[in-house]
Design a protein around this motif. Structure first.
Motif, PDB file in Angstrom:
ATOM      1  N   ALA A 221       0.839  -1.197   0.000  1.00  0.00           N
ATOM      2  CA  ALA A 221       0.000   0.000   0.000  1.00  0.00           C
ATOM      3  C   ALA A 221       0.876   1.249   0.000  1.00  0.00           C
ATOM      4  O   ALA A 221       1.943   1.283   0.605  1.00  0.00           O
ATOM      5  N   SER A 222       0.412   2.273  -0.673  1.00  0.00           N
ATOM      6  CA  SER A 222       1.140   3.541  -0.731  1.00  0.00           C
ATOM      7  C   SER A 222       0.872   4.357   0.540  1.00  0.00           C
ATOM      8  O   SER A 222      -0.060   4.064   1.293  1.00  0.00           O
ATOM      9  N   LEU A 223       1.665   5.398   0.741  1.00  0.00           N
ATOM     10  CA  LEU A 223       1.413   6.305   1.855  1.00  0.00           C
ATOM     11  C   LEU A 223       0.020   6.906   1.759  1.00  0.00           C
ATOM     12  O   LEU A 223      -0.662   7.089   2.770  1.00  0.00           O
ATOM     13  N   TYR A 224      -0.400   7.210   0.556  1.00  0.00           N
ATOM     14  CA  TYR A 224      -1.747   7.732   0.342  1.00  0.00           C
ATOM     15  C   TYR A 224      -2.774   6.711   0.844  1.00  0.00           C
ATOM     16  O   TYR A 224      -3.666   7.051   1.630  1.00  0.00           O
ATOM     17  N   ASP A 225      -2.661   5.466   0.382  1.00  0.00           N
ATOM     18  CA  ASP A 225      -3.619   4.427   0.752  1.00  0.00           C
ATOM     19  C   ASP A 225      -3.655   4.186   2.260  1.00  0.00           C
ATOM     20  O   ASP A 225      -4.711   3.906   2.825  1.00  0.00           O
ATOM     21  N   LEU A 226      -2.501   4.295   2.900  1.00  0.00           N
ATOM     22  CA  LEU A 226      -2.412   4.065   4.343  1.00  0.00           C
ATOM     23  C   LEU A 226      -2.966   5.222   5.163  1.00  0.00           C
ATOM     24  O   LEU A 226      -3.317   5.032   6.324  1.00  0.00           O
ATOM     25  N   SER A 227      -3.035   6.396   4.569  1.00  0.00           N
ATOM     26  CA  SER A 227      -3.374   7.568   5.377  1.00  0.00           C
ATOM     27  C   SER A 227      -4.679   8.251   4.989  1.00  0.00           C
ATOM     28  O   SER A 227      -5.608   8.329   5.799  1.00  0.00           O
ATOM     29  N   ILE A 228      -4.775   8.757   3.788  1.00  0.00           N
ATOM     30  CA  ILE A 228      -5.880   9.643   3.427  1.00  0.00           C
ATOM     31  C   ILE A 228      -7.252   8.950   3.521  1.00  0.00           C
ATOM     32  O   ILE A 228      -8.152   9.464   4.193  1.00  0.00           O
ATOM     33  N   PRO A 229      -7.444   7.780   2.917  1.00  0.00           N
ATOM     34  CA  PRO A 229      -8.760   7.134   3.046  1.00  0.00           C
ATOM     35  C   PRO A 229      -9.078   6.736   4.497  1.00  0.00           C
ATOM     36  O   PRO A 229     -10.225   6.827   4.922  1.00  0.00           O
ATOM     37  N   VAL A 230      -8.069   6.326   5.239  1.00  0.00           N
ATOM     38  CA  VAL A 230      -8.290   5.901   6.627  1.00  0.00           C
ATOM     39  C   VAL A 230      -8.675   7.104   7.495  1.00  0.00           C
ATOM     40  O   VAL A 230      -9.620   7.040   8.290  1.00  0.00           O
ATOM     41  N   LEU A 231      -7.956   8.207   7.343  1.00  0.00           N
ATOM     42  CA  LEU A 231      -8.293   9.417   8.094  1.00  0.00           C
ATOM     43  C   LEU A 231      -9.677   9.931   7.701  1.00  0.00           C
ATOM     44  O   LEU A 231     -10.437  10.412   8.547  1.00  0.00           O
ATOM     45  N   THR A 232     -10.007   9.812   6.437  1.00  0.00           N
ATOM     46  CA  THR A 232     -11.347  10.203   5.972  1.00  0.00           C
ATOM     47  C   THR A 232     -12.403   9.375   6.686  1.00  0.00           C
ATOM     48  O   THR A 232     -13.407   9.912   7.184  1.00  0.00           O
ATOM     49  N   ASN A 233     -12.188   8.071   6.772  1.00  0.00           N
ATOM     50  CA  ASN A 233     -13.138   7.198   7.458  1.00  0.00           C
ATOM     51  C   ASN A 233     -13.260   7.555   8.937  1.00  0.00           C
ATOM     52  O   ASN A 233     -14.356   7.534   9.504  1.00  0.00           O
ATOM     53  N   MET A 234     -12.144   7.890   9.560  1.00  0.00           N
ATOM     54  CA  MET A 234     -12.171   8.244  10.982  1.00  0.00           C
ATOM     55  C   MET A 234     -12.986   9.508  11.222  1.00  0.00           C
ATOM     56  O   MET A 234     -13.780   9.574  12.163  1.00  0.00           O
ATOM     57  N   LEU A 235     -12.771  10.512  10.397  1.00  0.00           N
ATOM     58  CA  LEU A 235     -13.515  11.760  10.568  1.00  0.00           C
ATOM     59  C   LEU A 235     -14.992  11.571  10.229  1.00  0.00           C
ATOM     60  O   LEU A 235     -15.860  12.167  10.882  1.00  0.00           O
ATOM     61  N   ALA A 236     -15.296  10.736   9.251  1.00  0.00           N
ATOM     62  CA  ALA A 236     -16.696  10.416   8.947  1.00  0.00           C
ATOM     63  C   ALA A 236     -17.336   9.699  10.134  1.00  0.00           C
ATOM     64  O   ALA A 236     -18.501   9.953  10.473  1.00  0.00           O
TER      65      ALA A 236
ATOM     66  N   ALA B  87      -4.983   8.863  16.013  1.00  0.00           N
ATOM     67  CA  ALA B  87      -6.338   9.171  15.548  1.00  0.00           C
ATOM     68  C   ALA B  87      -7.326   8.099  16.008  1.00  0.00           C
ATOM     69  O   ALA B  87      -8.415   8.426  16.499  1.00  0.00           O
ATOM     70  N   TYR B  88      -6.972   6.815  15.874  1.00  0.00           N
ATOM     71  CA  TYR B  88      -7.855   5.753  16.345  1.00  0.00           C
ATOM     72  C   TYR B  88      -8.126   5.892  17.844  1.00  0.00           C
ATOM     73  O   TYR B  88      -9.247   5.673  18.310  1.00  0.00           O
TER      74      TYR B  88
ATOM     75  N   GLY C 268       2.770   4.427  12.726  1.00  0.00           N
ATOM     76  CA  GLY C 268       3.152   4.338  14.138  1.00  0.00           C
ATOM     77  C   GLY C 268       2.797   5.551  14.961  1.00  0.00           C
ATOM     78  O   GLY C 268       2.857   5.507  16.194  1.00  0.00           O
ATOM     79  N   PHE C 269       2.420   6.649  14.313  1.00  0.00           N
ATOM     80  CA  PHE C 269       2.086   7.867  15.041  1.00  0.00           C
ATOM     81  C   PHE C 269       0.685   8.371  14.691  1.00  0.00           C
ATOM     82  O   PHE C 269      -0.196   8.422  15.540  1.00  0.00           O
TER      83      PHE C 269
ATOM     84  N   ILE D 289       8.545  15.202  13.453  1.00  0.00           N
ATOM     85  CA  ILE D 289       7.261  15.483  14.095  1.00  0.00           C
ATOM     86  C   ILE D 289       7.537  16.046  15.487  1.00  0.00           C
ATOM     87  O   ILE D 289       8.534  15.693  16.127  1.00  0.00           O
ATOM     88  N   LEU D 290       6.671  16.936  15.895  1.00  0.00           N
ATOM     89  CA  LEU D 290       6.766  17.493  17.241  1.00  0.00           C
ATOM     90  C   LEU D 290       5.778  16.782  18.144  1.00  0.00           C
ATOM     91  O   LEU D 290       4.599  16.686  17.830  1.00  0.00           O
ATOM     92  N   ILE D 291       6.294  16.267  19.238  1.00  0.00           N
ATOM     93  CA  ILE D 291       5.449  15.664  20.261  1.00  0.00           C
ATOM     94  C   ILE D 291       5.729  16.422  21.558  1.00  0.00           C
ATOM     95  O   ILE D 291       6.687  17.211  21.614  1.00  0.00           O
ATOM     96  N   PRO D 292       4.938  16.226  22.583  1.00  0.00           N
ATOM     97  CA  PRO D 292       5.131  17.006  23.809  1.00  0.00           C
ATOM     98  C   PRO D 292       6.547  16.959  24.388  1.00  0.00           C
ATOM     99  O   PRO D 292       6.993  17.914  25.008  1.00  0.00           O
ATOM    100  N   THR D 293       7.262  15.879  24.143  1.00  0.00           N
ATOM    101  CA  THR D 293       8.623  15.778  24.689  1.00  0.00           C
ATOM    102  C   THR D 293       9.696  16.316  23.754  1.00  0.00           C
ATOM    103  O   THR D 293      10.869  16.298  24.093  1.00  0.00           O
ATOM    104  N   GLY D 294       9.307  16.783  22.578  1.00  0.00           N
ATOM    105  CA  GLY D 294      10.262  17.359  21.638  1.00  0.00           C
ATOM    106  C   GLY D 294      10.088  16.851  20.227  1.00  0.00           C
ATOM    107  O   GLY D 294       9.058  16.266  19.880  1.00  0.00           O
ATOM    108  N   GLU D 295      11.111  17.057  19.422  1.00  0.00           N
ATOM    109  CA  GLU D 295      11.071  16.659  18.024  1.00  0.00           C
ATOM    110  C   GLU D 295      11.545  15.216  17.879  1.00  0.00           C
ATOM    111  O   GLU D 295      12.507  14.799  18.513  1.00  0.00           O
TER     112      GLU D 295
END
Length: 171
Positions: free
Chosen positions: A2-17, A140-141, A134-135, A117-123
């Motif tokens: 699966a591409s980065l697109y397939d792993l992210s955009i449709p899944v995030l769309t489903n989560m927000l829906a 989101a889930y 992994g992030f 990526i920035l997380i509360p403990t730093g970059e």
């Protein structure tokens, strides 16, 4: 693979829906039971956890962060604060529109590219695929599930299908 697109955009769309649907069910429940919707939006599982409204904000921000990291899109994050009731719908709709406008060719990084990526403990630096799998997605889930759990705790009649129907086309 699966591409980065397939792993992210449709899944995030489903989560927000899913969040949009859960929010609508929460509002219907509040009307039927003559309780203020704010009672649900301010509900928490535990005192040290964020309220339902912020679970929505954080999921939207996870999608925004993913778009900024994977594409050239600049999508400013929402402040980590409660919103007026109708603003949740507006923000979910706007983010869903941004995701639907994102095409596979919009992804500007390769799975093995290093991203910061920035997380509360730093970059933190990781590969783009680690950022997504992994992030972004676990975070989101977590927040979508926490929203579901808060609503169940408050008595909103939800079942597993209300959650999964957004992820499986056969339900």
């Amino acid at each position: 693979m699966a591409s980065l697109y397939d792993l992210s955009i449709p899944v995030l769309t489903n989560m927000l829906a899913c969040e949009e649907s859960l929010l609508k069910k929460a509002e219907d429940f509040a009307v039927e039971n003559k309780i203020p919707v704010t009672e649900l939006l301010e509900a928490r599982i535990h005192d040290d956890m964020l309220p339902l409204g912020l679970q929505i904000v954080i999921t939207i921000n996870q999608a925004r962060r993913a778009l900024e990291t994977l594409t050239d899109l600049q999508a400013p994050a929402l402040e980590k604060e409660a919103l007026p009731q109708e603003e949740y719908h507006t923000q979910l709709s706007e983010m869903l529109k941004l995701l639907s406008d994102t095409k596979p060719e919009s992804i500007k990084v390769q799975p093995s590219d290093t991203v910061s990526i920035l997380i509360p403990t730093g970059e933190v630096k990781c590969s783009a695929v680690e950022f997504v799998t992994g992030f972004t997605l676990p975070n989101a889930y977590f927040h979508v599930t926490t929203m579901y759990d808060i609503l169940r705790m408050k008595g909103v009649p939800l079942g597993k299908k209300d959650y999964l129907m957004h992820f499986l086309s056969k339900l």
